[in-house]
Design a protein around this motif. Structure first.
Motif, short mmCIF file in Angstrom:
data_model
loop_
_atom_site.label_atom_id
_atom_site.label_comp_id
_atom_site.label_asym_id
_atom_site.label_seq_id
_atom_site.Cartn_x
_atom_site.Cartn_y
_atom_site.Cartn_z
N ASN A 176 -11.20 0.29 5.01
CA ASN A 176 -10.52 -0.97 4.73
C ASN A 176 -9.77 -1.47 5.95
O ASN A 176 -9.41 -0.71 6.84
CB ASN A 176 -9.54 -0.81 3.56
N GLY A 177 -9.53 -2.78 6.00
CA GLY A 177 -8.73 -3.36 7.06
C GLY A 177 -9.46 -3.59 8.37
O GLY A 177 -8.85 -3.78 9.41
N THR A 224 -1.77 0.58 8.74
CA THR A 224 -1.79 0.94 10.16
C THR A 224 -1.86 -0.31 11.02
O THR A 224 -2.59 -1.25 10.70
CB THR A 224 -3.02 1.83 10.45
N ALA A 225 -1.12 -0.32 12.12
CA ALA A 225 -1.18 -1.43 13.08
C ALA A 225 -2.63 -1.66 13.47
O ALA A 225 -3.36 -0.71 13.74
CB ALA A 225 -0.34 -1.12 14.31
N GLY A 226 -3.06 -2.92 13.45
CA GLY A 226 -4.43 -3.27 13.78
C GLY A 226 -5.30 -3.51 12.56
O GLY A 226 -6.40 -4.03 12.69
N GLN A 227 -4.83 -3.12 11.37
CA GLN A 227 -5.61 -3.37 10.17
C GLN A 227 -5.46 -4.82 9.72
O GLN A 227 -4.35 -5.38 9.76
CB GLN A 227 -5.17 -2.47 9.00
N VAL A 228 -6.57 -5.42 9.30
CA VAL A 228 -6.52 -6.75 8.70
C VAL A 228 -5.81 -6.62 7.36
O VAL A 228 -6.04 -5.68 6.61
CB VAL A 228 -7.95 -7.31 8.48
N LYS A 288 -1.64 -6.07 1.52
CA LYS A 288 -2.26 -4.75 1.54
C LYS A 288 -3.36 -4.79 2.57
O LYS A 288 -3.77 -5.87 3.01
CB LYS A 288 -2.82 -4.38 0.17
N ALA A 289 -3.84 -3.61 2.99
CA ALA A 289 -4.99 -3.57 3.90
C ALA A 289 -6.15 -4.26 3.20
O ALA A 289 -6.40 -4.03 2.02
CB ALA A 289 -5.34 -2.13 4.25
N ASP A 292 0.85 -1.20 0.00
CA ASP A 292 0.00 0.00 0.00
C ASP A 292 0.88 1.25 0.00
O ASP A 292 1.63 1.47 0.95
CB ASP A 292 -0.91 0.04 1.23
N ALA A 293 0.77 2.07 -1.05
CA ALA A 293 1.59 3.28 -1.14
C ALA A 293 1.33 4.23 0.02
O ALA A 293 2.23 4.94 0.46
CB ALA A 293 1.33 3.99 -2.47
#
Length: 143
Positions: free
Chosen positions: A107-108, A29-33, A50-51, A24-25
């Motif tokens: 997302n995520g 983020t920490a915690g995103q799937v 990627k997220a 992901d450009a």
């Protein structure tokens, strides 16, 4: 898995991490799937993430353990308890529920599995309830 060390009686929760290329450009983020990014072959096929940007994706397999602001290597938790995931904005996630990737609200996210189809699968189970659109629960990622 919860482990109590027999020698020092130190309690710890098991977590398994892998490092993969985050494609992901804008960063992850920490915690995103996260899910496999099948379009990116920077480190070979199947080695980029990627997220998660699809509901209940069978390509979702873990949660980002750190935050990146651009493309690059990223630690992904693929087993054990995780408490910084955000539930999607559609429903409460109850204890014992199977969870997969969600995108409602961004997302995520995680969500209840919507159904059993060829492309829907869970990668974790809720072990502490989530309220809608919050990170107030815990999932156990299945190894």
């Amino acid at each position: 898995m919860f482990k109590i060390d027999g020698q020092s009686a130190v309690s710890e929760t098991y977590a398994k991490l892998v490092t993969l290329y985050g494609s992901d450009a804008a960063g992850i983020t920490a915690g995103q799937v996260v899910m496999l990014d099948t379009a990116d072959t920077t480190n070979g096929a199947g080695n980029s993430v990627k997220a998660a940007d699809a509901e209940d994706s069978y390509l979702a397999f873990g949660v980002a353990a750190e935050t990146t602001t651009a493309v690059g290597n990223l630690a992904i938790q693929v087993a054990g308890n995780r408490s910084d995931c955000t539930a999607d904005s559609t429903a409460v996630i109850a204890l014992g529920a199977a969870v997969g990737s969600g995108t409602t609200g961004g997302n995520g996210r995680i969500q209840l599995i919507l159904g059993s189809t060829a492309t829907a699968t869970h990668f974790a189970v809720c072990v502490d309830d989530f309220s809608a659109s919050t990170a107030d629960g815990v999932i156990k990622i299945i190894d």
